[in-house]
Design a protein around this motif. Sequence first.
Motif, short mmCIF file in Angstrom:
data_model
loop_
_atom_site.label_atom_id
_atom_site.label_comp_id
_atom_site.label_asym_id
_atom_site.label_seq_id
_atom_site.Cartn_x
_atom_site.Cartn_y
_atom_site.Cartn_z
N ALA A 126 39.98 26.34 10.83
CA ALA A 126 41.35 26.58 11.29
C ALA A 126 42.30 26.71 10.11
N VAL A 127 42.11 25.90 9.07
CA VAL A 127 42.96 25.99 7.89
C VAL A 127 42.69 27.30 7.14
N SER A 128 41.43 27.69 7.05
CA SER A 128 41.11 28.97 6.41
C SER A 128 41.73 30.14 7.17
N ASP A 129 41.68 30.09 8.50
CA ASP A 129 42.33 31.12 9.31
C ASP A 129 43.83 31.12 9.07
N MET A 130 44.41 29.91 9.00
CA MET A 130 45.84 29.79 8.75
C MET A 130 46.19 30.43 7.40
N GLU A 131 45.41 30.12 6.38
CA GLU A 131 45.68 30.66 5.04
C GLU A 131 45.53 32.18 5.00
N SER A 132 44.54 32.72 5.71
CA SER A 132 44.35 34.17 5.68
C SER A 132 45.38 34.88 6.55
N THR A 133 45.94 34.19 7.53
CA THR A 133 46.96 34.78 8.40
C THR A 133 48.33 34.70 7.76
N ILE A 134 48.65 33.57 7.19
CA ILE A 134 49.99 33.35 6.62
C ILE A 134 49.98 33.87 5.19
N PRO B 196 53.70 32.25 2.86
CA PRO B 196 54.06 30.90 3.29
C PRO B 196 55.54 30.57 3.08
N SER B 197 56.18 31.25 2.16
CA SER B 197 57.59 30.96 1.90
C SER B 197 58.47 31.29 3.11
N LEU B 198 58.00 32.13 4.02
CA LEU B 198 58.75 32.40 5.25
C LEU B 198 58.88 31.15 6.12
N LEU B 199 58.02 30.18 5.89
CA LEU B 199 58.02 28.95 6.69
C LEU B 199 59.04 27.93 6.20
N ARG B 200 59.62 28.19 5.03
CA ARG B 200 60.61 27.24 4.49
C ARG B 200 61.82 27.16 5.43
N ASP B 201 62.30 25.96 5.60
CA ASP B 201 63.50 25.67 6.40
C ASP B 201 63.34 25.99 7.88
N VAL B 202 62.12 26.27 8.34
CA VAL B 202 61.88 26.44 9.77
C VAL B 202 61.48 25.07 10.29
N PRO B 203 62.30 24.50 11.18
CA PRO B 203 62.00 23.14 11.64
C PRO B 203 60.67 23.07 12.38
N SER B 204 60.04 21.95 12.21
CA SER B 204 58.75 21.71 12.86
C SER B 204 58.99 20.92 14.13
N ASP B 205 58.45 21.41 15.24
CA ASP B 205 58.66 20.72 16.51
C ASP B 205 57.61 19.67 16.80
N TRP B 206 56.49 19.65 16.05
CA TRP B 206 55.43 18.68 16.36
C TRP B 206 55.28 17.61 15.31
N MET B 207 56.16 17.56 14.33
CA MET B 207 56.05 16.53 13.30
C MET B 207 57.30 15.65 13.27
N ASP B 208 57.99 15.55 14.39
CA ASP B 208 59.23 14.77 14.42
C ASP B 208 59.02 13.32 14.02
N LYS C 275 44.48 21.20 16.01
CA LYS C 275 45.44 21.75 16.96
C LYS C 275 46.76 22.10 16.27
N LYS C 276 47.20 21.24 15.37
CA LYS C 276 48.45 21.49 14.65
C LYS C 276 48.32 22.71 13.74
N THR C 277 47.18 22.87 13.11
CA THR C 277 46.94 24.02 12.25
C THR C 277 46.98 25.31 13.07
N GLN C 278 46.32 25.30 14.22
CA GLN C 278 46.32 26.47 15.09
C GLN C 278 47.72 26.76 15.62
N SER C 279 48.48 25.71 15.92
CA SER C 279 49.85 25.87 16.40
C SER C 279 50.74 26.48 15.31
N LEU C 280 50.58 26.03 14.08
CA LEU C 280 51.37 26.57 12.97
C LEU C 280 51.04 28.04 12.75
#
Length: 136
Positions: free
Chosen positions: A23-31, A34-46, A119-124
Motif C-alpha cells: 500500500a505504501v509503495s502504491d502510495m509512493e508511485s501514485t503521489i 507529495p508537496s501538493l499534500l502540504r497544508d491539506v488537513p488530515s481528517d483521520w489523524m485528529d 487503511k490510512k495509506t490507501q485513504s491518503l
Amino acid sequence: MQNTDAKLKKNSLSLMLKRYSSAVSDMESTILLPSLLRDVPSDWMDNCEAAQANDLYGNFMMLRTIRNTAESSLVLLEEQDVRRKEPSWSPEPDQDTDSEALFEFHLRGLCSVMNDLTKKTQSLTAKYLSMIGVAQ
C-alpha cells in the motif's frame, strides 16, 4: 481444518506487513508530487499526538517512515529500553504472565496497527487522486 489454516494465513503478521508495504509503495508511485499534500488537513489523524502528522504531507512522510522501519527492523536497544519504561497506552498483561500470552497480546496489537496503517495509506492515496481529479 483448511478454513482455519486459510484464516491464519490471511491474518498472518508477514502478510499484513506485505499488504502495508504494498500500500505504501502504491502510495509512493501514485503521489508524484507529495508537496501538493502540504497544508491539506488530515481528517483521520485528529487524535494523533505526532506534531508532523497534522497535514497529509506529514502523514505521507510518517507512513513511509513506518514502512521503512518495519522493513529494516532497526530499533536501537536504547530506544527499546526507553519504551519499556514508558507507561503503556492500553492495559497490558501483567509481567508475571507467561511469555506466550505476552507474545499473543502484542501480536494482536501489532496486527491491528498494521491493518489500520494500511487503511490510512490507501485513504491518503485515494484523497490525493481526488485532489488531482483522477477518477478511481
